[in-house]
Write an enzyme that holds these catalytic residues in place. Structure first.
Site, mmCIF file in Angstrom:
data_model
loop_
_atom_site.group_PDB
_atom_site.id
_atom_site.type_symbol
_atom_site.label_atom_id
_atom_site.label_comp_id
_atom_site.label_asym_id
_atom_site.label_seq_id
_atom_site.Cartn_x
_atom_site.Cartn_y
_atom_site.Cartn_z
ATOM 1 C CG ASN A 260 -2.432 1.039 0.756
ATOM 2 O OD1 ASN A 260 -2.695 1.326 0.187
ATOM 3 N ND2 ASN A 260 -1.795 2.006 2.139
ATOM 4 C CD GLU A 1252 16.273 32.756 18.883
ATOM 5 O OE1 GLU A 1252 15.464 32.949 17.724
ATOM 6 O OE2 GLU A 1252 16.747 33.615 19.802
HETATM 7 C C1 LIG Z 1 7.349 7.474 2.100
HETATM 8 C C2 LIG Z 1 8.069 6.612 0.564
HETATM 9 C C3 LIG Z 1 8.985 6.197 0.349
HETATM 10 C C4 LIG Z 1 9.443 5.655 -0.767
HETATM 11 N N1 LIG Z 1 10.603 5.615 -1.609
HETATM 12 C C5 LIG Z 1 11.300 5.308 -2.820
HETATM 13 C C6 LIG Z 1 12.455 5.626 -3.281
HETATM 14 O O1 LIG Z 1 13.458 5.830 -2.524
HETATM 15 N N2 LIG Z 1 12.886 4.687 -4.068
HETATM 16 C C7 LIG Z 1 11.584 3.931 -4.736
HETATM 17 O O2 LIG Z 1 12.118 3.134 -6.092
HETATM 18 N N3 LIG Z 1 10.418 3.608 -4.101
HETATM 19 C C8 LIG Z 1 10.286 4.855 -3.745
HETATM 20 N N4 LIG Z 1 9.255 4.605 -3.265
HETATM 21 C C9 LIG Z 1 8.371 3.921 -3.172
HETATM 22 C C10 LIG Z 1 7.878 2.335 -3.330
HETATM 23 O O3 LIG Z 1 9.279 1.301 -4.194
HETATM 24 C C11 LIG Z 1 6.828 1.318 -4.014
HETATM 25 O O4 LIG Z 1 5.879 2.519 -3.515
HETATM 26 C C12 LIG Z 1 6.709 0.437 -3.411
HETATM 27 O O5 LIG Z 1 7.376 -0.549 -4.229
HETATM 28 C C13 LIG Z 1 5.155 -0.341 -4.108
HETATM 29 O O6 LIG Z 1 4.686 -1.711 -3.312
HETATM 30 P P1 LIG Z 1 3.588 -1.754 -2.807
HETATM 31 O O7 LIG Z 1 3.642 -3.524 -2.589
HETATM 32 O O8 LIG Z 1 3.293 -0.932 -1.797
HETATM 33 O O9 LIG Z 1 2.682 -1.368 -4.011
HETATM 34 P P2 LIG Z 1 0.643 -1.349 -3.653
HETATM 35 O O10 LIG Z 1 0.380 -0.114 -3.431
HETATM 36 O O11 LIG Z 1 0.856 -2.400 -2.696
HETATM 37 O O12 LIG Z 1 0.733 -1.503 -4.864
HETATM 38 C C14 LIG Z 1 0.581 -1.000 -6.143
HETATM 39 C C15 LIG Z 1 0.512 -1.323 -7.371
HETATM 40 O O13 LIG Z 1 0.718 -2.379 -7.776
HETATM 41 C C16 LIG Z 1 0.162 -3.438 -7.752
HETATM 42 N N5 LIG Z 1 0.101 -4.919 -7.224
HETATM 43 C C17 LIG Z 1 1.158 -4.887 -5.782
HETATM 44 N N6 LIG Z 1 1.260 -6.348 -5.909
HETATM 45 C C18 LIG Z 1 0.908 -6.859 -6.824
HETATM 46 C C19 LIG Z 1 1.278 -8.571 -7.542
HETATM 47 N N7 LIG Z 1 1.750 -9.186 -7.256
HETATM 48 N N8 LIG Z 1 0.846 -8.208 -9.374
HETATM 49 C C20 LIG Z 1 -0.320 -7.279 -10.076
HETATM 50 N N9 LIG Z 1 -0.109 -6.013 -9.388
HETATM 51 C C21 LIG Z 1 0.252 -6.193 -7.680
HETATM 52 C C22 LIG Z 1 -1.453 -2.695 -6.755
HETATM 53 O O14 LIG Z 1 -2.458 -3.287 -7.676
HETATM 54 C C23 LIG Z 1 -1.574 -1.766 -7.074
HETATM 55 O O15 LIG Z 1 -1.675 -0.792 -8.151
HETATM 56 C C24 LIG Z 1 8.691 5.251 -1.416
HETATM 57 C C25 LIG Z 1 6.988 5.244 -1.480
HETATM 58 C C26 LIG Z 1 7.194 5.998 -0.083
HETATM 59 C C27 LIG Z 1 5.182 5.361 0.800
#
Ligand SMILES: Cc1cc2nc3c(=O)[nH]c(=O)nc-3n(C[C@H](O)[C@H](O)[C@H](O)COP(=O)(O)OP(=O)(O)OC[C@H]3O[C@@H](n4cnc5c(N)ncnc54)[C@H](O)[C@@H]3O)c2cc1C
Ligand code: FES
Ligand code: FES
Length: 1335
Positions: A260, A1252
Site C-alpha cells: 500500500n 537559537e
Molecule cells: C515514503 C515513501 C518513500 C519511497 N521512496 C522510494 C525510493 O526512494 N525509491 C523508490 O524506488 N521507491 C520509493 N518508494 C516507492 C515504493 O518503492 C513503492 O511504492 C512500492 O515498491 C510499491 O509496492 P507496494 O507493495 O506497496 O505496492 P501497492 O501500493 O500495494 O500496490 C501498487 C500497485 O501494484 C499492484 N500490485 C501489487 N502487487 C502486485 C502483484 N503481485 N501483481 C500485480 N499487481 C500488483 C497493485 O494493484 C497496485 O496497482 C517510496 C514510497 C514511499 C511511500
C-alpha cells in the site's frame, strides 16, 4: 478482521472503521503520532509481527501506521508504543534509555523512534551501531539533531563507539593523535551526559509472546477468503492463489494492495477511489534467483544478501547493484511494507530498482486463471507500451533475475537531495556485455529514472554503440547521443532540467569508469581508453552512511554544590519518559468531547484575485457536514493587527483561508472542503519574488538603517571594491506536530476555552477576543506542550485559534482543527527568504574599510513578524567583524505569498550568510584564505557595535582560538589539499565560521515574565509561569531553579501547564529568552516565599521542609505567590541609530569538513566542531541538545531544505517527499561540541540562552561546501570568485563544479533550447560561455 493490538485480540466488524491504521489506533491509543501521513517521517511507526506457518518463525518489522490498511492486518500482531512499556506498568529499556540519553526534546517523534529501535531489538537483541543507524533511517526528528537518539540505541550494542570516558577520567580515544579529548582530559570538563549504571538491563526473553490465537489462525488449513464491507468500499483478502486469480477475473479494475505504499498515497493525495480492493494473505515464495512478488523490499534485501555471500562475485553484479539501492530506498518501514511485485507493477518513474532489473534482463513471471506466462522487464514494459502491460486478470507471481557473467557488468547509480529516504533526482541502471576476452561491446543497456513520466531507456544510443570499444571516444559519443535521445523539456515536471541532463551524463561517466576499472583488472593490455588513473577513480565511491559519534564537553558542577541542587547537572527532560512511552499528551491526544466537530480549511488557489463567488451547496449536502464558516460569521474584527482571518472579497496569496467546513469527522470535513467551489478573477500585479516586489515598490515596512563612519568617502581610499548579491532561500518550520487547536465554547458568559500548541498564549487570547468581540477575560488559552515550534507557533496560532473560535462560536459546538502537513506548510509559511546586496571596499592585505549592505526579505502578504525580523537583521548584520565605515539597510517586501513569520534566529541565520559570503569574496580577491580575512577583521577588544553598544569579544577570541587549535584546523586543511590533489572528482572542503549572537529582543516590554508558585501543605510545590514548553526543556529548567531556591529536591516540584488564566499577559517564548525571563520570575517568587518562611524556619531550624510548610495559619502567605519581573532593559533609537538593543552577547565558532562529489553534487559532512560560549549552563544536556539540534536545523536551511514555488505562487513542496529536512544519514560522522566558560552576571545563574544561536553555525557546512567547490573550480582553471546561493543543494554544487562533461551539456542546450530559459520551478539559468549560472 482478526488481528491483535498489544497482544489483545481485535475483531473489527464496524463499517465505520477507517481505512488506515493511524486513526483506528488514535481512538484508544494516542501514543502513535501522526505527522506527515505519507510514510515519510516515521512518527507513526508501529511493529507488525507475523507468523509464518511454513518455517514456524515470527517476523517482526516496522511499518508506518499511516499507510497500513487495517484490513491488511489479518493474522498480524501490532505492537504500539503503549505495548512496549508504560509509566503505569513498567517502562521498557528502549524507552528509558531514549529518555535518559536525552534523545527527546519535544517528544513528538519519540514513540516512532522507540518503535524503530524496539523492532530492531526484537530481531537483533545485540545490534551493531550500523544496524541502529539503519533502523532510524526512516524516522525524522526536527529537534534533537539525532546524535543523542543514536547514542541511546548504541547502549544496546555490545561495542559502543561512543566516547563517554566511562567515568574513569581516561579518554577512550587518547591514542589518537588528533583526539580532541586529550586536550581536555586534564581540566574540569565533563563529558558524561547520562549514567549507564542507572539503566535497567535489557532482557530479550521478557518480551510479550506472539498471540497463540494468531498462530492457530495461520496454521489453519481451512482458511477462507475474508470480505470486509465498509460503507463505500469493500476489501477482499484471498488466502489462496486460485481464489485471487478468480477475483482478478471478476474484478479486473480492483488493485491488488500489498504494501500500500503506492496505492495508499494515491488514494490520499490524488483523490483516487477504489470501490473494491483485493489483497493476498500469503507470501509468495522465492527460489534461486526468482524472487516472490509478495516479498517486501526488506526481504528482497535479505534474500539478495545471502545470494551475494554464497555466489562468486562475477555472478552477483546485478544483485549487488540492487542491494546498494535497497540500502537507501525510502526508510526501513517502507522497505518492510513495499513489495517487489508492487514496485515492479506500479513502475514509478523514480523507481530505484526497475532500471537495474531491466539492465540485468529480469523476467516477470505472471499468472492468471488461464495459466502462467513470462514477460521481459524491459524498456517496453517500463515505458508502458500497451502491448507490454499486464492483462487485467493477471498478477505478478515472481521476478527472475539472471546471474551476471564474467564479461557482463551491471551497475546502479542514483542521486537524491539526501542520502537516504529521498526520491532520486536522477537514477540509472546500466549494463554492458563484452565479446569474451575483449573490450568490444556486445550488448549495452541504459535505463534512467526521474527524467520523464516513466523510467526511460536510451536504447537508440545503446544500439549505435554496439561493436565499439570501451574507450574515451566511445564515452564521448555516448554522452552526445544520450543527451540527444533523452530530452527533458524546459518545463518538465520537477524542474532542474540542466542539472538532470548533467546527471544523465555524469552517471554514465561513473559507469564508464567502473567498467573501465573492471576491465583493467581482468585484462591489463586494453588500450585507447581514458587512463584509469587513481585520480579519476574517486568518482566511483558512493559516500558511506556511518554511525555518528562524538564528544560533548561542558562544565563540571562545583563539587561543593549540595548534591540535591540540580542546577548545572545534565538533568533529563522533565517529560522525557512520557515522550518515550507515548503518554505525553498533545492537543490531538485529548479525548473527544461530546458534540465535537472537526474543521477543514478551504484555501485560495490564486495568488492575487477577486473572489467572485463561493458555492458551498455541494459541501453542505455531504454526510456529516454541519456548517461552512466564512468572514461573514466573524462577530468582531476579521482583520486584527492587519492580519486576515477569513479572506473576504479578495485573496492575496495561494493558501489563504477563505472558509472552513465543520463536520462530524475529520474525513467528512476534508471531503466537504474539496467540494466548495470558488470562482476568482485575477488581479494584477501578482508579486511573488523579492525582485518583483522591488520592481513594483511593494513593501511591508519602512527601511531600517544603521550607519557608522563615512562609507562613501572610505570607498575612495581602498585598494579594491567588490559588489555582489546572495540569495538565502526560506525554510519550513516542519515541527513534527502540525498546528492543532481545540476550541470549546462555554454555555455561560461567552466564555471560550482553547487548547493549542503555541509560543504566545496572550496573542492567541487577543486575536480570539477581538474576533469574537468579547473581553479577553472570557478567553482561556491553555497549553502543556507543543510538538516543536521553532518560531512557527509564535504568531500563527493566534490566526488559526481565532478561525477555530469563530467556528465554535457559530456552531455552538467544540471544534478540533488539525492541519494536515500539506496545509500546514501551505498556510503557515516559514522563514523569510532574503536577498543581500553588498559593496565592500578593502585593502590588498585583507582589511575591510567600508561596507554598504542592503537586505530585502520576502515578507509575504501581511506584516506578521516581518518588521521585527528586519530589525534583527540590521542590528546583527556585522556579525563578528569591525568595519569602520559600515552601512546596513533592511526592508521587508510585500508579495503575494503566504505571510512569512518568526523562525529560530529571526533573520540572523539568513543575513549572516551574506556577511560570510562577502568575507569569502574578499579572501578570493586578496589571494588569502577566508579564515585569514575573518581573523584580520574580527573584533579584538572591548568595542562598540555599529549601533554603539559596548561589548567584550573576549569569549569570541577564545572560541575562535580553541576551535582552530582543537579541531586541528590547519593540519586538516592541509590534508584536504593533499586529498584534493589526488582526487579529481571528489573534493574536500573546510570552513571555520565565527558568530557574535545577541540574545533577546530590542523592546523592554518583551523581556517581562511572571511566575506563580504554590506551596501546598504537604510540602509539594506547583510552579507555573508564562513560558511555553515545546521541547527546549523550559519546564525542566524551571524545576531546577525552584529546587535550588526552595532548597528541596526536584521531586517535590511539579510544573503545571501554561495558561492565560494562571499567568496573564505573558510575552512570547522566543528569542532564546525563555529561561532568562521566566527563570528570574520563578527565582523571584521562590525567594519571596522563602523569606516568608524564614520566621518558621528560625523557630524550628532542624525541622524538615514538610514541618515548615505544614502550618495552616501561615498557608495564605506561603501557598500562593505570583511574581512579576520587568526583565532586561533594552532599547533602540532608530532615529539616532543607536541603543542597547539586546541584553547580552553570546559567541560561538564552528568548523566543518565536507567531501563533495563533483560529478553528482552530493556531499558528505565528515566532521563538525562547535565551540560555544555557554557561560554557565543550567542544564548541559538540554543546552547541548539545543546546540546540536539548532546546528542540524541550520545545516538543513543551508543545504537540503528547498521550498519550491511555481511562478504563479503555488507552493509545490508540501510534504516529506518534496521537502527534505536532515535525516540521521546527514549528520556529521564526527560531532564535537564544547561549552566555553564565561561570565554573564545579568542572567540567571550566569547562564546564556542557547536556543537559537547554533542555527547559524550550520553555515560552516555551507562554506565548507563552497571551499570544496572552489578547489574543484581551481583545478579546472575556472574563476574561484563565484556566488553560491543558499541552500547549497546538489544541483547548485554540481552546476558550480564545471568540468569537461558540462561541455556536452552546453553543446546540447545551445542546440536544443534557447540560451536563457525558465523552468517550471522558476529557477532561471543563464548560459554564458562555458558557464551555467542560476540567475
Ligand atoms: C515514503 C515513501 C518513500 C519511497 N521512496 C522510494 C525510493 O526512494 N525509491 C523508490 O524506488 N521507491 C520509493 N518508494 C516507492 C515504493 O518503492 C513503492 O511504492 C512500492 O515498491 C510499491 O509496492 P507496494 O507493495 O506497496 O505496492 P501497492 O501500493 O500495494 O500496490 C501498487 C500497485 O501494484 C499492484 N500490485 C501489487 N502487487 C502486485 C502483484 N503481485 N501483481 C500485480 N499487481 C500488483 C497493485 O494493484 C497496485 O496497482 C517510496 C514510497 C514511499 C511511500
Ligand atoms: S505520519 Fe506516518 S510516516 Fe509520517
Ligand atoms: S524531539 Fe524529535 S521532533 Fe521533537
Amino acid at each position: 478482521m482478526p488481528c491483535s493490538v498489544n497482544i489483545q485480540m481485535v475483531h473489527c466488524r464496524n463499517s465505520n472503521v477507517p481505512f488506515s491504521l493511524t486513526p483506528f489506533l488514535a481512538v484508544h491509543l494516542t501514543g502513535t503520532k501522526y505527522s506527515c501521513g505519507e510514510g515519510g517521517c516515521g512518527s507513526c511507526t508501529v511493529m507488525v509481527s507475523r507468523y509464518n506457518p511454513k518455517n514456524k518463525k515470527i517476523r517482526h518489522y516496522p511499518v508506518t501506521a499511516c499507510l497500513v490498511p487495517i484490513c491488511s492486518l489479518y493474522g498480524a500482531a501490532v505492537t504500539t508504543v503503549e505495548g512496549v512499556g508504560s509509566i503505569k506498568t513498567r517502562i521498557h529499556p528502549v524507552q528509558e534509555r531514549l529518555a535518559k540519553c536525552h534523545g527527546t526534546q519535544c517528544g513528538f517523534c519519540s514513540p516512532g523512534m522507540v518503535m524503530s529501535i524496539y523492532t530492531l531489538l526484537r530481531n537483533h537483541p545485540e545490534p551493531t551501531p550500523d544496524q541502529i543507524t539503519k533502523a532510524l533511517g526512516g524516522n525524522l526528528c526536527r529537534c534533537t539533531g539525532y546524535r543523542l537518539i543514536v547514542e541511546s540505541g548504541k547502549t544496546f550494542c555490545e561495542e559502543s563507539t561512543a566516547c563517554q570516558m566511562k567515568g574513569s577520567g581516561k579518554c577512550c580515544m587518547d591514542q589518537e593523535e588528533n583526539c580532541i579529548c586529550i586536550l581536555f582530559c586534564f581540566v574540569e570538563i565533563c563529558t558524561k551526559l547520562y549514567n549507564e549504571d542507572e539503566f535497567q538491563p535489557f532482557d530479550p526473553s521478557q518480551e510479550p509472546i506472539f498471540p497463540p490465537e494468531l498462530i492457530r489462525m495461520a496454521e489453519d488449513p481451512n482458511k477462507r477468503r475474508l470480505t470486509f464491507q465498509g460503507k463505500r468500499t469493500t476489501w477482499i483478502t484471498s488466502v489462496t492463489l486460485s481464489d485471487l486469480l478468480e477475483l482478478k477475473v471478476n474484478f479486473p479494475q480492483a488493485p491488488l494492495v500489498m504494501g500500500n505504499t503506492e496505492v495508499g498515497p494515491r488514494i490520499k493525495f490524488e483523490d483516487e477511489f477504489y470501490p473494491l480492493t483485493l489483497s493476498f494473505y500469503s507470501t509468495i515464495l522465492f527460489s534461486g534467483v526468482t524472487i516472490g512478488a509478495g516479498y517486501s523490499l526488506a526481504q528482497l534485501n535479505d534474500a539478495l544478501g545471502s545470494i551475494v555471500s554464497e555466489q562468486p562475485k562475477e555472478k552477483t553484479k546485478t544483485y549487488r547493484a540492487l542491494l546498494k539501492h535497497l540500502r537507501t530506498l525510502a526508510g526501513p518501514q517502507i522497505r518492510n511494507m513495499a513489495t517487489l511485485g508492487g514496485h515492479v507493477v506500479s513502475r514509478p518513474n523514480y523507481s530505484d530498482l526497475n532500471p537495474i532489473l531491466a539492465a540485468g534482463n529480469a523476467i516477470i513471471n505472471l499468472i492468471s486463471k488461464d495459466g502462467e506466462r513470462q514477460i521481459a522487464l524491459d524498456s517496453k514494459f517500463l515505458e508502458r507500451a500497451p502491448e507490454a502491460n499486464l492483462k487485467s486478470e493477471e498478477i505478478v507471481l515472481s521476478v527472475s533475475i539472471p546471474h551476471s557473467t564474467k564479461w557482463h557488468f551491471v551497475s546502479g547509480m542514483r542521486l537524491a537531495q539526501c542520502q537516504e529516504n529521498a526520491f532520486a533526482i536522477v537514477n540509472a541502471g546500466m549494463s554492458v556485455k563484452f565479446e569474451d576476452g575483449t573490450d568490444t561491446i556486445k550488448d549495452l543497456q541504459m535505463f534512467y529514472g526521474s527524467v520523464g513520466p516513466t523510467v526511460v531507456s536510451a536504447s537508440q544510443t545503446c544500439k549505435q554503440l554496439i561493436g565499439r570499444q570501451w574507450d574515451d571516444q566511445m564515452l564521448s559519443d555516448a554522452c552526445r547521443l544520450v543527451l540527444d535521445e533523452i530530452y527533458i523539456p524546459p518545463a518538465a515536471e520537477g524542474g532542474m532540467v540542466e542539472y538532470r541532463r548533467t546527471l544523465i551524463i555524469s552517471l554514465l561517466f561513473k559507469f564508464y569508469l567502473k567498467v573501465r576499472r573492471g576491465l583493467n583488472k581482468m585484462v591489463n593490455d586494453f588500450s585507447g581508453g581514458l587512463e584509469a588513473q587513481e585520480k579519476f577513480m574517486s568518482a566511483l565511491e558512493d559516500f558511506p552512511i556511518e554511525t555518528p559519534q562524538g564528544i560533548q564537553m561542558f562544565q563540571c558542577v562545583d563539587p561543593r554544590q549540595p548534591p540535591q541542587d540540580p542546577v548545572g547537572h545534565p538533568v533529563m527532560h522533565q517529560s522525557a519518559i512520557k515522550h518515550a512511552t507515548g503518554e505525553a499528551v498533545y492537543i490531538d491526544d485529548m479525548p473527544p468531547i461530546a458534540q465535537e466537530l472537526f474543521l477543514a480549511p478551504v484555501t485560495s488557489t490564486r495568488a492575487h484575485a477577486k473572489i467572485i463567488s463561493i458555492d458551498v451547496s455541494e459541501a453542505l449536502a455531504l454526510p456529516g457536514v454541519v456548517d461552512v464558516i466564512t468572514a461573514e460569521d466573524v462577530p468582531g474584527d476579521n482583520n486584527p493587527q492587519e492580519e486576515i482571518l477569513y479572506a473576504q472579497n479578495e485573496v492575496i496569496c495561494v493558501g489563504q483561508i477563505i472558509c472552513t467546513v465543520a463536520a462530524d469527522t475529520h474525513a467528512h470535513a476534508k471531503e466537504a472542503a474539496k467540494q466548495v467551489k470558488i470562482t476568482y478573477e485575477d488581479i494584477e500585479p501578482r508579486i511573488i519574488t523579492i525582485e518583483q516586489a522591488l520592481e513594483h515598490n511593494s513593501f511591508l515596512t519602512a527601511e531600517r538603517k544603521i550607519e557608522q563612519g563615512n562609507v562613501e568617502q572610505a570607498f575612495k581610499h581602498v585598494d579594491q571594491i567588490i559588489e555582489g548579491e546572495v540569495h538565502v532561500e526560506g525554510q519550513e518550520h516542519f515541527y513534527m506536530e502540525t498546528q492543532t487547536i481545540l476550541a470549546i465554547p462555554k454555555e455561560e458568559d461567552k466564555e471560550m476555552v482553547l487548547h493549542l500548541g503555541m509560543q504566545y498564549p496572550t496573542h492567541v487570547q487577543d486575536f480570539v477576543a477581538t474576533a469574537l468581540n468579547v473581553p479577553r477575560s472570557r478567553i482561556a488559552c491553555h497549553m502543556r506542550r507543543a510538538g516543536g515550534a521553532f518560531g512557527g507557533k509564535a504568531s500563527k496560532p493566534a490566526l488559526l485559534g481565532a478561525i477555530t473560535a469563530v467556528a465554535a462560536n457559530k456552531t455552538g459546538r467544540p471544534i478540533r482543527f488539525i492541519l494536515e502537513r500539506g496545509d500546514d506548510m501551505l498556510i503557515t509559511a516559514g522563514r523569510h527568504p532574503l536577498l543581500g546586496k553588498y559593496k565592500i571596499g578593502f585593502m590588498n592585505n585583507g582589511v575591510i574599510k567600508s561596507a554598504d549592505v542592503e537586505y530585502y526579505v520576502n515578507g509575504g502578504c501581511t506584516p506578521d513578524e516581518s518588521e521585527l525580523v528586519v530589525d534583527i537583521i540590521v542590528l546583527k548584520s556585522e556579525n563578528t567583524y569591525y568595519i569602520p565605515n559600515f552601512r546596513c539597510r533592511g526592508r521587508a517586501c510585500k508579495t503575494n505569498l503566504p505571510s512569512n513569520t518568526a523562525f529560530r534566529g529571526f533573520g540572523f541565520p539568513q543575513s549572516t550568510v551574506v556577511v560570510e559570503a562577502y568575507i569569502t569574496a574578499v579572501a578570493s580577491q586578496c589571494n588569502l584564505s577566508p579564515e585569514e580575512i575573518r581573523e584580520i577583521n574580527m573584533y579584538k577588544r572591548i568595542s562598540k557595535t555599529a549601533y554603539k553598544d559596548m561589548f567584550n569579544p573576549e569569549p569570541l577570541r577564545r572560541c575562535w582560538k580553541e576551535c582552530l587549535e582543537k579541531s586541528s584546523f590547519y593540519a586538516r586543511k592541509q590534508a584536504a589539499e593533499e586529498f584534493n590533489k589526488k582526487n579529481y572528482w571528489k573534493k574536500k572542503g573546510l570552513s571555520v565560521i565565527p558568530m557574535k549572537f545577541t540574545v533577546g529582543i530590542p523592546y523592554t516590554y518583551l523581556n517581562q515574565a511572571a511566575a506563580l508558585v504554590h506551596i501546598y501543605l504537604d510540602g509539594s510545590v506547583l510552579v507555573i509561569h508564562g513560558g511555553c514548553e515545546f521541547g527546549q526543556g523550559l519546564y525542566t529548567k524551571m524545576v531546577q531553579v525552584a529546587s535550588r531556591e526552595l532548597n528541596i529536591p526536584s521531586s517535590y516540584i511539579h510544573p503545571y501547564e501554561t495558561s492565560t488564566v494562571t499567568v496573564p499577559n505573558a510575552v512570547f517564548t522566543a528569542a532564546s529568552m525563555g529561561t532568562d525571563t521566566n527563570g528570574k520570575a520563578v527565582q523571584n517568587a521562590c525567594q519571596i516565599l522563602m523569606a516568608r518562611l524564614q520566621p518558621i524556619i528560625r523557630k524550628n531550624p532542624k525541622g524538615k521542609w514538610e514541618d515548615w510548610v505544614n502550618h495552616w495559619w501561615g498557608s495564605a502567605f506561603i501557598s500562593l505567590l505570583i511574581s512579576l519581573l520587568r526583565g532586561y532593559q533594552t532599547n533602540m533609537d532608530w532615529e539616532k541609530e543607536e541603543g542597547h538593543a539586546f541584553p547580552y552577547y553570546l559567541y560561538g565558532v564552528s568548523c566543518s569538513e565536507v567531501e563533495v562529489d563533483c560529478l553528482t553534487g552530493a556531499h558528505k559532512l565528515l566532521r563538525t566542531d562547535i565551540f560555544i560560549d555557554a557561560a554557565f549552563s543550567i542544564n548541559p544536556a538540554l543546552d547541548i541538545g539545543q546546540v546540536e539540534g539548532g546546528f542540524i536545523q541550520g545545516m538543513g536551511l543551508y543545504t537540503t531544505e528547498e521550498l519550491k514555488y511555481s511562478p504563479e505562487g503555488v507552493l509545490y513542496s508540501r510534504g516529506t517527499n518534496d521537502y527534505k529536512i536532515p535525516a540521521v544519514a546527514e549528520i556529521p560522522e564526527e560531532f564535537y561540541v564544547t561549552f566555553v566558560r564565561s561570565q554573564n552576571p545579568i542572567a540567571i545563574y550566569s547562564s546564556k540562552g542557547l536556543g537559537e544561536a547554533s542555527m547559524f553555525l550550520g553555515s560552516s557546512v555551507f562554506f565548507a561546501i563552497q571551499d570544496a567547490v572552489t578547489a574543484a573550480r581551481r583545478e579546472r582553471g575556472l574563476t574561484t570568485s563565484f556566488t553560491l546561493n543558499s541552500p547549497a543543494t546538489p544541483e547548485l554544487i554540481r552546476m558550480n563544479c564545471m568540468d569537461q562533461l558540462n561541455t556536452y551539456l552546453i553543446w546540447s542546450i545551445i542546440w536544443k533550447v534557447s540560451v536563457k530559459q525558465t523552468n517550471k520551478n522558476n529557477l532561471k539559468y543563464q548560459v554564458t560561455g562555458s558557464h551555467i549560472n542560476r540567475i
